[in-house]
Write an enzyme that holds these catalytic residues in place. Sequence first.
Site: not given
Length: 501
Positions: A228, A247, A252
Amino acid sequence: MTKQTIPAAPPCTLFLFGANGDLVKRLLMPALYNLSRDGLLDRNLRIVGVDHNAATAEAFADRLHAFMLERDKDSEGGAKCLDEKLWGRLAKQLDYQTGDFLDPATYQAIAKRIDATRHGNAIFYLATSPRFFPEVAQRLGQAGLLDESGGGFRRVVVEKPFGTDLASAEALNACLLKVMGERQIYRIDHYLGKETVQNILVSRFSNGLFESFWNNHYIDHVQITAAETVGVETRGAFYDNTGALRDMVPNHLFQLLAMVAMEPPAAFGADAVRGEKAKVIGAIRPWSTKMALKNSVRGQYSAGKQGRKRLAGYRQEANVAQNSQTETYVALKVMIDNWRWAGVPFYLRTGKRMSVRDTEIAICFKPAPYAQFRESELERPKPNYLKIQIQPNEGMWFDLQAKRPGPELVMENVELGFAYKDFFKMTPATGYETLIYDCLTGDQTLFQRADNIENGWRAVQPFLDAWAKEGEVHEYPAGEDGPEAGNELLTRDKREWHRLG
């Protein structure tokens, strides 16, 4: 999905707990608008926002409408996506229930709304802070709102993060399963709503070319990256207590790993697919503390720049401790102990404030024999990669070596592949459309099961335990691709990260 080939979902009352939060306005409401645009929502669907702030149905609809208009203004080229006539119809399906999540009166009011419908179908979407997940679930159960004996279905959607470690994930699963069955629980991961992620299974299992070499005889290693360019933005308080590992990895990245590494399911039903995914996540080798430290790298971005823009370091972000040791970058090496993947390392990395936004899977194949080139000045041929890009440019590409035209024997890397936008008509989407539709229709294929969740936390727990005792957090300048230690994780194995972008 097109309205000509897919039927509309059955009528239902969709309760959005945490209706005033960012998730509802930024992702869920645009997704519901897109489903309505495609004719996939029943006209009798009611969407009820539930939150403690007093509001009317009209005020709730107006706030969402204002955001949708603002989103149009900020879209690329100012493209207008909102059809006011369509929005007007959808707005009539919106309602609002003022109520505290911990107040029994809130659930009594919800029960009355459901009783007023003919179908009795209800979905409770927990778009709240994770601390409310067990509280809301227990109160739904106590109020009898999860009882399906009346004929209507009752389902609960739980957002991530689903726990913060193995113990908390097990406790949350136990709490949910006290008041409802596994088939009523939809643990959502929006990555699984992306077209390219779903296409992994289609590409693997419908093309004999792929499946024949999808194993340790031909594949050298697999890389999964979620990079990101953004920092923590307004999530400083949450992120400083969470970090990149919690996270991103057990949800994911492990979901992408499962799609790549799972065995062919007996059928493409929810139970078969989710069962194979749980098996492969459960086969991840549990590292000892020593090996967990050796096979992991933590990083944290410091001040840097992207182009001419200067970027603050993580510790200078709002609501972040000045001496924080929270990682904003993590790189891991994991091994899957089964016959298909024995000896094949899976390298995972994710980070904020990196040079480009890129979520991809890079599958590196073992090099071809190159003895025939020993009399030439060629270097060792580069390995072939199959690259599956999830975002921003969804598609698949295969790297090949080809001879550059001319009298000399010079190799050039060429790509064969496709971008989704070049072959298919892509309408604006948030990634939640498929998942919401599947929840409305009762298809759990793309949702996580309890054992999958717990296996994921079981695989990352050794890293959490090791980091709690020791281990360095390496700095990297914002705008770069993580710390040098992240590169060394691969170079010591005589490998290197696939170039991002």
